[in-house]
Design a protein around this motif. Structure first.
Motif, PDB file in Angstrom:
ATOM      1  N   LEU B 246       0.748  -1.221  -0.020  1.00  0.00           N
ATOM      2  CA  LEU B 246       0.044   0.012   0.180  1.00  0.00           C
ATOM      3  C   LEU B 246       0.821   1.415   0.090  1.00  0.00           C
ATOM      4  N   GLY B 247       2.281   1.081   0.047  1.00  0.00           N
ATOM      5  CA  GLY B 247       3.060   2.375  -0.108  1.00  0.00           C
ATOM      6  C   GLY B 247       3.323   2.857   1.229  1.00  0.00           C
ATOM      7  N   LEU B 248       2.919   2.157   2.317  1.00  0.00           N
ATOM      8  CA  LEU B 248       2.766   2.907   3.908  1.00  0.00           C
ATOM      9  C   LEU B 248       3.999   2.240   4.519  1.00  0.00           C
ATOM     10  N   GLY B 249       4.701   1.210   4.073  1.00  0.00           N
ATOM     11  CA  GLY B 249       5.791   0.642   4.976  1.00  0.00           C
ATOM     12  C   GLY B 249       6.831   1.155   4.342  1.00  0.00           C
ATOM     13  N   ALA B 250       7.855   0.111   3.957  1.00  0.00           N
ATOM     14  CA  ALA B 250       9.392   0.374   3.376  1.00  0.00           C
ATOM     15  C   ALA B 250       8.990   1.330   2.283  1.00  0.00           C
ATOM     16  N   GLN B 251       9.978   2.484   2.127  1.00  0.00           N
ATOM     17  CA  GLN B 251       9.820   3.313   0.813  1.00  0.00           C
ATOM     18  C   GLN B 251      10.921   3.055  -0.003  1.00  0.00           C
ATOM     19  N   PRO B 252      10.478   3.022  -1.395  1.00  0.00           N
ATOM     20  CA  PRO B 252      11.463   2.773  -2.336  1.00  0.00           C
ATOM     21  C   PRO B 252      12.753   3.885  -2.350  1.00  0.00           C
ATOM     22  N   PRO B 253      13.956   3.239  -2.602  1.00  0.00           N
ATOM     23  CA  PRO B 253      14.222   1.904  -3.252  1.00  0.00           C
ATOM     24  C   PRO B 253      14.443   0.625  -2.387  1.00  0.00           C
ATOM     25  N   ILE B 254      14.076   0.650  -1.260  1.00  0.00           N
ATOM     26  CA  ILE B 254      14.341  -0.202  -0.316  1.00  0.00           C
ATOM     27  C   ILE B 254      13.791  -1.554  -0.886  1.00  0.00           C
ATOM     28  N   PRO B 255      14.397  -2.782  -0.887  1.00  0.00           N
ATOM     29  CA  PRO B 255      13.907  -3.845  -1.571  1.00  0.00           C
ATOM     30  C   PRO B 255      13.135  -4.489  -0.680  1.00  0.00           C
ATOM     31  N   GLU B 256      11.986  -4.180  -0.273  1.00  0.00           N
ATOM     32  CA  GLU B 256      11.232  -4.971   0.819  1.00  0.00           C
ATOM     33  C   GLU B 256      10.119  -5.648  -0.018  1.00  0.00           C
ATOM     34  N   TRP B 257       9.814  -6.896   0.187  1.00  0.00           N
ATOM     35  CA  TRP B 257       9.211  -7.698  -0.726  1.00  0.00           C
ATOM     36  C   TRP B 257       7.691  -7.216  -1.310  1.00  0.00           C
ATOM     37  N   GLY B 258       7.036  -6.768  -0.254  1.00  0.00           N
ATOM     38  CA  GLY B 258       5.781  -6.332  -0.548  1.00  0.00           C
ATOM     39  C   GLY B 258       5.842  -4.959  -1.270  1.00  0.00           C
ATOM     40  N   ALA B 259       6.685  -4.223  -1.047  1.00  0.00           N
ATOM     41  CA  ALA B 259       6.766  -2.759  -1.967  1.00  0.00           C
ATOM     42  C   ALA B 259       7.204  -3.480  -3.361  1.00  0.00           C
ATOM     43  N   MET B 260       8.225  -4.329  -3.514  1.00  0.00           N
ATOM     44  CA  MET B 260       8.510  -4.965  -4.657  1.00  0.00           C
ATOM     45  C   MET B 260       7.292  -5.545  -5.572  1.00  0.00           C
ATOM     46  N   ILE B 261       6.222  -6.067  -4.921  1.00  0.00           N
ATOM     47  CA  ILE B 261       5.025  -6.699  -5.689  1.00  0.00           C
ATOM     48  C   ILE B 261       4.285  -5.310  -5.953  1.00  0.00           C
ATOM     49  N   SER B 262       4.255  -4.464  -4.960  1.00  0.00           N
ATOM     50  CA  SER B 262       3.600  -3.109  -5.401  1.00  0.00           C
ATOM     51  C   SER B 262       3.911  -2.430  -6.604  1.00  0.00           C
ATOM     52  N   SER B 263       5.301  -2.419  -6.538  1.00  0.00           N
ATOM     53  CA  SER B 263       5.663  -1.643  -7.764  1.00  0.00           C
ATOM     54  C   SER B 263       5.868  -2.274  -9.200  1.00  0.00           C
ATOM     55  N   GLY B 264       5.816  -3.649  -8.690  1.00  0.00           N
ATOM     56  CA  GLY B 264       5.771  -4.508 -10.056  1.00  0.00           C
ATOM     57  C   GLY B 264       4.473  -4.703 -10.733  1.00  0.00           C
ATOM     58  N   ARG B 265       3.517  -4.418 -10.109  1.00  0.00           N
ATOM     59  CA  ARG B 265       1.934  -5.022 -10.653  1.00  0.00           C
ATOM     60  C   ARG B 265       1.671  -3.880 -11.703  1.00  0.00           C
ATOM     61  N   ARG B 266       2.264  -2.808 -11.953  1.00  0.00           N
ATOM     62  CA  ARG B 266       1.847  -2.449 -13.335  1.00  0.00           C
ATOM     63  C   ARG B 266       2.194  -3.154 -14.548  1.00  0.00           C
ATOM     64  N   TYR B 267       3.551  -3.931 -14.529  1.00  0.00           N
ATOM     65  CA  TYR B 267       3.816  -4.706 -15.504  1.00  0.00           C
ATOM     66  C   TYR B 267       3.477  -6.223 -15.236  1.00  0.00           C
ATOM     67  N   MET B 268       2.358  -6.360 -14.387  1.00  0.00           N
ATOM     68  CA  MET B 268       2.245  -7.881 -14.020  1.00  0.00           C
ATOM     69  C   MET B 268       1.957  -8.603 -15.185  1.00  0.00           C
ATOM     70  N   MET B 269       1.032  -8.284 -16.119  1.00  0.00           N
ATOM     71  CA  MET B 269       0.516  -8.982 -17.277  1.00  0.00           C
ATOM     72  C   MET B 269       1.635  -9.519 -18.095  1.00  0.00           C
ATOM     73  N   GLU B 270       2.392  -8.552 -18.435  1.00  0.00           N
ATOM     74  CA  GLU B 270       3.666  -8.867 -19.644  1.00  0.00           C
ATOM     75  C   GLU B 270       4.665  -9.543 -18.684  1.00  0.00           C
ATOM     76  N   CYS B 271       5.068  -9.008 -17.485  1.00  0.00           N
ATOM     77  CA  CYS B 271       6.492  -9.597 -16.790  1.00  0.00           C
ATOM     78  C   CYS B 271       5.864 -10.188 -15.425  1.00  0.00           C
ATOM     79  N   TRP B 272       5.454 -11.369 -15.530  1.00  0.00           N
ATOM     80  CA  TRP B 272       5.007 -12.099 -14.413  1.00  0.00           C
ATOM     81  C   TRP B 272       6.000 -12.132 -13.142  1.00  0.00           C
ATOM     82  N   TRP B 273       7.502 -12.280 -13.619  1.00  0.00           N
ATOM     83  CA  TRP B 273       8.392 -12.550 -12.562  1.00  0.00           C
ATOM     84  C   TRP B 273       8.657 -11.240 -11.442  1.00  0.00           C
ATOM     85  N   LEU B 274       8.113 -10.097 -12.187  1.00  0.00           N
ATOM     86  CA  LEU B 274       8.064  -8.952 -11.211  1.00  0.00           C
ATOM     87  C   LEU B 274       7.360  -9.420  -9.690  1.00  0.00           C
TER      88      LEU B 274
END
Lengths: 280, 305
Positions: B246-274
């Motif tokens: 939700l963007g309320l925990g670790a702030q970018p660019p910290i590689p927190e797992w939840g934040a990684m999912i959050s930033s990756g979801r825009r490309y989820m359809m094409e790039c599943w590995w994100l």
């Protein structure tokens, strides 16, 4: 062992004096009175039995003396001193208790050593190693049991540890709450013999609660019979086993216990004596 | 377990050779017995292996990671998993494997801080409340009820909203929502213990309430609290990931797992590995803590002995 303790000479009156002890639970209309004017006194060095069926209030009397309830009415005194409603340390060194269930009365995560060192630590008594060794041999446990956990001990051994724990503060009075009823028959005899020996050796005063008249006959000098929160009869133990008691309720108890096989208990007692000879 | 077939007579037991000779030996025997029981269940072992793997990963992260987790390379964005980037790259060309490896440190940081805060608070509140009863119990338990009556994530959101986003604030928020169940558990255990004969016995020896609580009651509650905390760790990881998402925990660019999912979801359809890679990491670690918690319960619960 007795040399280190502050001996309370029984100059003034009996060791335990209970006067008009009343106790009820609940308040108002739902109050349930469980003790009615309980009176008795125990002399120094005497073993006094309280018998009666379940729910007669005998354990409750013991728990009042042990400071577990603080809303009783009447008066309790030990060595002539009135007892307060709260436990204090001086009282803890005079009165100790052995519980019915040796499986519940020892902390499951504490070794025998920890259990025995705890009262010494509370009262700031030094020389713990020697005291623990002494008390273990006194209750007939090998010194190698010192670092065992309760689950590594049998019921009888646990009860010996519980007795050791009660005696390590060198109390003058031992409250015994059915100390043998959770044990099997041969072990019962061992524990009773141990208690009888300890009383003679250290001059302890016992207040024993039981529903087993055989235990009373073995250990006690006098016995009070309780029924529904009242003491209904008081007897010398010798009189109990000889002629028929006069009070109808006592007579009923005695008759009930005579149906209980006397031979079985006798065999168990001789077995236990043989076993303790082997152990020694 | 031939040793358990002890005979009851004193004479025979004295010859039983497993008898410990010192308190440290007794403790060691106890620990060894616990370890044996723990490793008997294959699922528990699997959980333990994953948790130990996570610890090693976090400890040696700089050596295990193949790339700098923060290094951007805009000529290699959104690459599929391959020989060069094992788990692919994200929208800034950062190596996902390296970010996951470094993210394990953040996960462990969150879990350990939450546990350190929640365990003692929950245990203390529960034990005091259960032992003393009366108005102490009433006050503590009503406070606990208030905390427990909000959904954890919503309460955490409210705290983070008040404190501002950030990893440490997320940890505080999670800790505030995680202690009430522990307190209730410890209270329930204490209620069943406070009239136990061994507590009465130590009262009768003149022990102070503090001594009884610390030395006699708390150790008995500790095992179920540890089990519960281990089980909770999965929830903590998920809540932290949720806050990160939700963007309320670790702030970018910290590689927190939840934040990684959050930033990756825009490309989820094409790039599943994100999304799939950090998602799988979260799932594996949560599952491992749950399995470990189950195994610990079998070992530590005094009723199962």
């Amino acid at each position: 062992m007795a040399k280190t303790m502050t001996m309370n000479t029984p100059a003034n009156g009996p060791t335990i004096q209970v006067d008009k002890l009343n106790l009820s639970f609940g308040i108002g209309a739902s109050a349930n009175q469980v003790l009615y004017d309980v009176d008795f006194s125990v002399e120094e060095g005497e073993a006094f039995g309280l018998v009666g069926e379940s729910g007669s209030g005998k354990t409750t009397v013991l728990r009042c003396l042990a400071g577990q309830y603080d809303h009783w009415q009447g008066s309790l005194s030990i060595h002539g001193q009135k007892l307060g409603r709260k436990l204090d340390r001086a009282r803890c060194r005079k009165v100790q208790m052995v519980f019915q269930d040796p499986y519940g009365s020892l902390h499951p995560r504490h070794t025998v050593e920890t259990a025995l060192a705890e009262p010494l630590a509370i009262h700031g008594i030094g020389d713990r190693d020697a005291r623990i060794d002494a008390i273990l041999s006194k209750v007939g446990l090998p010194l190698s049991f010192r670092f065992r956990y309760p689950h590594q001990l049998s019921g009888g051994q646990r009860q010996r540890v519980a007795i050791a724990r009660a005696l390590i503060l060198e109390p003058r009075i031992l409250l015994l709450d059915e100390p043998t009823s959770a044990l099997d028959v041969s072990v019962q005899a061992e524990i009773l013999n141990l208690l009888a020996d300890l009383r003679v050796r250290d001059g302890l005063t016992y207040l024993l609660v039981t529903h087993d008249l055989g235990v009373v006959a073995h250990l006690c000098d006098r016995v009070a019979v309780m029924q529904q929160g009242r003491i209904v009869d008081m007897q010398e133990c010798a009189a109990l086993s000889g002629s028929m008691p006069t009070h109808p309720y006592t007579r009923m108890l005695v008759e009930a216990s005579r149906h209980y096989s006397r031979e079985m208990a006798q065999i168990a007692a001789t077995d236990a004596a043989a076993a303790s000879r082997v152990a020694a | 377990m031939a040793a358990t077939t002890m005979t009851t007579t004193t004479a025979n037991v004295a010859a039983y050779d497993g008898t410990p000779r010192s308190s440290s030996q007794a403790l060691r025997q106890n620990l060894a017995r616990g370890a044996r029981r723990l490793t008997r269940n294959p699922l528990t072992v699997a959980g333990l292996v994953v948790v130990l793997g996570l610890l090693l990963l976090a400890a040696f992260a700089p050596w295990i990671a193949t790339h700098d987790p923060f290094a951007q390379n805009l000529s290699k964005t959104l690459q599929a998993p391959g020989a060069e980037h094992w788990f692919g790259t994200d929208e800034y060309g950062r190596d996902i494997f390296s970010r996951l490896v470094h993210g394990s440190r953040i996960t462990l940081y969150i879990i350990s801080l939450v546990t350190i805060v929640v365990g003692p608070i929950g245990l203390a509140v529960g034990v005091i409340s259960g032992y003393f009863g009366g108005w102490v119990d009433t006050v503590f338990m009503r406070i606990t009820d208030i905390f427990i009556s909000f959904p954890g994530l919503v309460l955490a959101l409210a705290f983070v909203a008040a404190l501002g986003p950030g990893l440490d604030h997320a940890i505080i928020a999670i800790a505030l929502t995680a202690w009430p169940p522990i307190a209730r558990l410890a209270r329930a255990e204490t209620l069943s213990l406070r009239k136990a004969d061994f507590v009465v016995a130590v009262q009768l020896q003149g022990a102070s309430s503090l001594r009884i609580l610390v030395r006699h009651i708390a150790p008995m509650c500790l095992s179920s609290v540890i089990v519960r905390l281990t089980m909770n760790m999965a929830g903590v990881i998920l809540t932290a990931a949720g806050l990160g998402f939700l963007g309320l925990g670790a702030q970018p660019p910290i590689p927190e797992w939840g934040a990684m999912i959050s930033s990756g979801r825009r490309y989820m359809m094409e790039c599943w590995w994100l999304v799939a890679m950090p998602g799988a990491a979260i799932m594996m670690v949560s599952l491992a803590f749950n399995l470990l918690g189950d195994g610990l319960r079998d070992v530590l619960d005094p009723r199962s002995e």
